[in-house]
Scaffold this motif. Structure first.
Motif, PDB file in Angstrom:
ATOM      1  N   VAL A  14     -47.363 -49.867  36.929  1.00 38.05           N
ATOM      2  CA  VAL A  14     -46.261 -49.084  36.369  1.00 38.05           C
ATOM      3  C   VAL A  14     -46.812 -47.963  35.487  1.00 38.05           C
ATOM      4  CG1 VAL A  14     -44.167 -49.138  34.979  1.00 38.05           C
ATOM      5  CG2 VAL A  14     -44.707 -51.070  36.475  1.00 38.05           C
ATOM      6  N   LEU A  15     -47.752 -48.287  34.636  1.00 37.82           N
ATOM      7  CA  LEU A  15     -48.343 -47.270  33.761  1.00 37.82           C
ATOM      8  C   LEU A  15     -48.980 -46.128  34.556  1.00 37.82           C
ATOM      9  CD1 LEU A  15     -49.997 -49.591  31.086  1.00 37.82           C
ATOM     10  CD2 LEU A  15     -48.095 -47.991  30.708  1.00 37.82           C
ATOM     11  N   ASN A  16     -49.446 -46.410  35.762  1.00 35.93           N
ATOM     12  CA  ASN A  16     -50.101 -45.404  36.598  1.00 35.93           C
ATOM     13  C   ASN A  16     -49.122 -44.508  37.369  1.00 35.93           C
ATOM     14  OD1 ASN A  16     -52.673 -46.183  35.813  1.00 35.93           O
ATOM     15  ND2 ASN A  16     -52.832 -47.721  37.435  1.00 35.93           N
ATOM     16  N   GLN A  17     -47.831 -44.701  37.175  1.00 34.87           N
ATOM     17  CA  GLN A  17     -46.844 -43.872  37.867  1.00 34.87           C
ATOM     18  C   GLN A  17     -46.959 -42.416  37.413  1.00 34.87           C
ATOM     19  OE1 GLN A  17     -44.390 -44.869  40.394  1.00 34.87           O
ATOM     20  NE2 GLN A  17     -46.066 -46.367  40.400  1.00 34.87           N
ATOM     21  N   LYS A  18     -46.893 -41.514  38.379  1.00 30.18           N
ATOM     22  CA  LYS A  18     -46.940 -40.076  38.104  1.00 30.18           C
ATOM     23  C   LYS A  18     -45.524 -39.538  38.263  1.00 30.18           C
ATOM     24  CE  LYS A  18     -51.768 -39.639  39.234  1.00 30.18           C
ATOM     25  NZ  LYS A  18     -52.097 -40.394  38.097  1.00 30.18           N
ATOM     26  N   THR A  19     -44.920 -39.132  37.143  1.00 32.66           N
ATOM     27  CA  THR A  19     -43.536 -38.663  37.163  1.00 32.66           C
ATOM     28  C   THR A  19     -43.400 -37.398  36.320  1.00 32.66           C
ATOM     29  OG1 THR A  19     -42.885 -39.920  35.201  1.00 32.66           O
ATOM     30  CG2 THR A  19     -42.691 -41.048  37.334  1.00 32.66           C
ATOM     31  N   ASP A  20     -42.323 -36.657  36.575  1.00 30.26           N
ATOM     32  CA  ASP A  20     -42.011 -35.500  35.730  1.00 30.26           C
ATOM     33  C   ASP A  20     -40.877 -35.843  34.767  1.00 30.26           C
ATOM     34  OD1 ASP A  20     -39.716 -35.399  37.294  1.00 30.26           O
ATOM     35  OD2 ASP A  20     -40.278 -33.558  38.343  1.00 30.26           O
ATOM     36  N   ILE A  30     -41.035 -49.077  29.767  1.00 24.31           N
ATOM     37  CA  ILE A  30     -41.312 -50.390  30.352  1.00 24.31           C
ATOM     38  C   ILE A  30     -40.846 -51.437  29.344  1.00 24.31           C
ATOM     39  CG2 ILE A  30     -43.095 -51.962  31.207  1.00 24.31           C
ATOM     40  CD1 ILE A  30     -44.852 -49.388  31.631  1.00 24.31           C
ATOM     41  N   LYS A  31     -39.986 -52.339  29.798  1.00 26.20           N
ATOM     42  CA  LYS A  31     -39.517 -53.435  28.949  1.00 26.20           C
ATOM     43  C   LYS A  31     -39.937 -54.735  29.619  1.00 26.20           C
ATOM     44  CE  LYS A  31     -35.756 -50.837  26.910  1.00 26.20           C
ATOM     45  NZ  LYS A  31     -34.416 -50.912  26.331  1.00 26.20           N
ATOM     46  N   ILE A  32     -40.774 -55.484  28.935  1.00 24.53           N
ATOM     47  CA  ILE A  32     -41.328 -56.716  29.502  1.00 24.53           C
ATOM     48  C   ILE A  32     -40.626 -57.909  28.872  1.00 24.53           C
ATOM     49  CG2 ILE A  32     -43.401 -58.080  29.925  1.00 24.53           C
ATOM     50  CD1 ILE A  32     -45.028 -55.481  29.476  1.00 24.53           C
ATOM     51  N   PHE A  33     -40.089 -58.772  29.719  1.00 28.35           N
ATOM     52  CA  PHE A  33     -39.350 -59.965  29.294  1.00 28.35           C
ATOM     53  C   PHE A  33     -40.115 -61.195  29.754  1.00 28.35           C
ATOM     54  CE2 PHE A  33     -36.456 -56.517  29.466  1.00 28.35           C
ATOM     55  CZ  PHE A  33     -35.581 -56.722  28.417  1.00 28.35           C
ATOM     56  N   ASP A  34     -40.648 -61.932  28.799  1.00 31.05           N
ATOM     57  CA  ASP A  34     -41.377 -63.148  29.133  1.00 31.05           C
ATOM     58  C   ASP A  34     -40.526 -64.361  28.766  1.00 31.05           C
ATOM     59  OD1 ASP A  34     -44.114 -64.365  29.923  1.00 31.05           O
ATOM     60  OD2 ASP A  34     -43.431 -65.469  28.156  1.00 31.05           O
ATOM     61  N   ASP A  35     -40.421 -65.274  29.718  1.00 26.76           N
ATOM     62  CA  ASP A  35     -39.550 -66.443  29.577  1.00 26.76           C
ATOM     63  C   ASP A  35     -40.322 -67.666  29.072  1.00 26.76           C
ATOM     64  OD1 ASP A  35     -37.184 -67.848  29.652  1.00 26.76           O
ATOM     65  OD2 ASP A  35     -37.228 -68.182  31.825  1.00 26.76           O
ATOM     66  N   PHE A  36     -40.990 -67.505  27.921  1.00 26.50           N
ATOM     67  CA  PHE A  36     -41.723 -68.580  27.254  1.00 26.50           C
ATOM     68  C   PHE A  36     -42.866 -69.115  28.125  1.00 26.50           C
ATOM     69  CE2 PHE A  36     -42.049 -72.883  25.180  1.00 26.50           C
ATOM     70  CZ  PHE A  36     -42.480 -72.415  23.955  1.00 26.50           C
ATOM     71  N   SER A  37     -43.707 -68.193  28.590  1.00 20.49           N
ATOM     72  CA  SER A  37     -44.883 -68.587  29.370  1.00 20.49           C
ATOM     73  C   SER A  37     -45.816 -69.447  28.539  1.00 20.49           C
ATOM     74  CB  SER A  37     -45.641 -67.342  29.844  1.00 20.49           C
ATOM     75  OG  SER A  37     -44.919 -66.639  30.806  1.00 20.49           O
TER      76      SER A  37
END
Length: 172
Positions: free
Chosen positions: A22-28, A33-40
């Motif tokens: 996702v960070l490597n996406q090239k956009t204008d 980015i919203k990361i949701f972790d379910d108590f890993s």
């Protein structure tokens, strides 16, 4: 702007590659980015914190203190955390292979305002059993268009970009 929702539960082995895709996406345009972790319990939350500390202007994190399950986690992520016109969902054990995915899908929806989502072909590769084939025998998994608007709105989500208005209509 686009909101990218990454849904994680015990995806430690795949998480870095997922977030980097996702960070490597090239956009204008800007995206968050919203990361949701379910108590890993496998160390995923530590990896998520490391990415947040490195990219605090691009990443927001939501770390549950109790496991609530995929459905509640993803619906909460969408209903309470998407403020943009478009959003997409990426499960943390998946990745994007094209660094122009967001730009291409964004352009498509902007040029076709009557559309409420767009999708692309997806290669499914299960590390334990290898690549799966679609009904036609190809390595590309093709989701049924009608299912995308039916109760399976979130099935095979890695390939879709949604308008927020579609989703809100479906859950209202």
């Amino acid at each position: 702007m686009i909101t990218v929702l990454i849904i994680s539960y015990n995806h430690k082995d795949y998480l870095s590659e997922c977030i980097n895709s996702v960070l490597n996406q090239k956009t204008d345009f800007k995206f968050i980015i919203k990361i949701f972790d379910d108590f890993s319990t496998d160390g995923s939350q530590q990896i998520i914190k490391e990415f947040y500390n490195k990219y605090p202007d691009k990443i927001e994190i939501f770390l549950r203190e109790k496991n609530v399950g995929y459905v509640e986690n993803i619906y909460n992520a969408i209903a309470n955390n998407v403020k943009s016109k478009y959003f997409c969902i990426l499960e943390a054990d998946d990745k994007w292979c094209d660094n122009q995915k967001l730009q291409i899908q964004y352009n498509s929806l902007e040029q076709n305002s009557q559309c409420s989502f767009c999708a692309h072909d997806t290669i499914i590769n299960n590390p334990s059993s290898g690549q799966r084939t679609g009904k036609d025998g190809s390595l590309i998994f093709k989701d049924n268009f009608l299912n995308a608007l039916n109760i399976h709105l979130l099935y095979c989500v890695v390939n879709r970009l949604y308008t927020v208005s579609l989703y809100m209509q479906r859950i209202s």
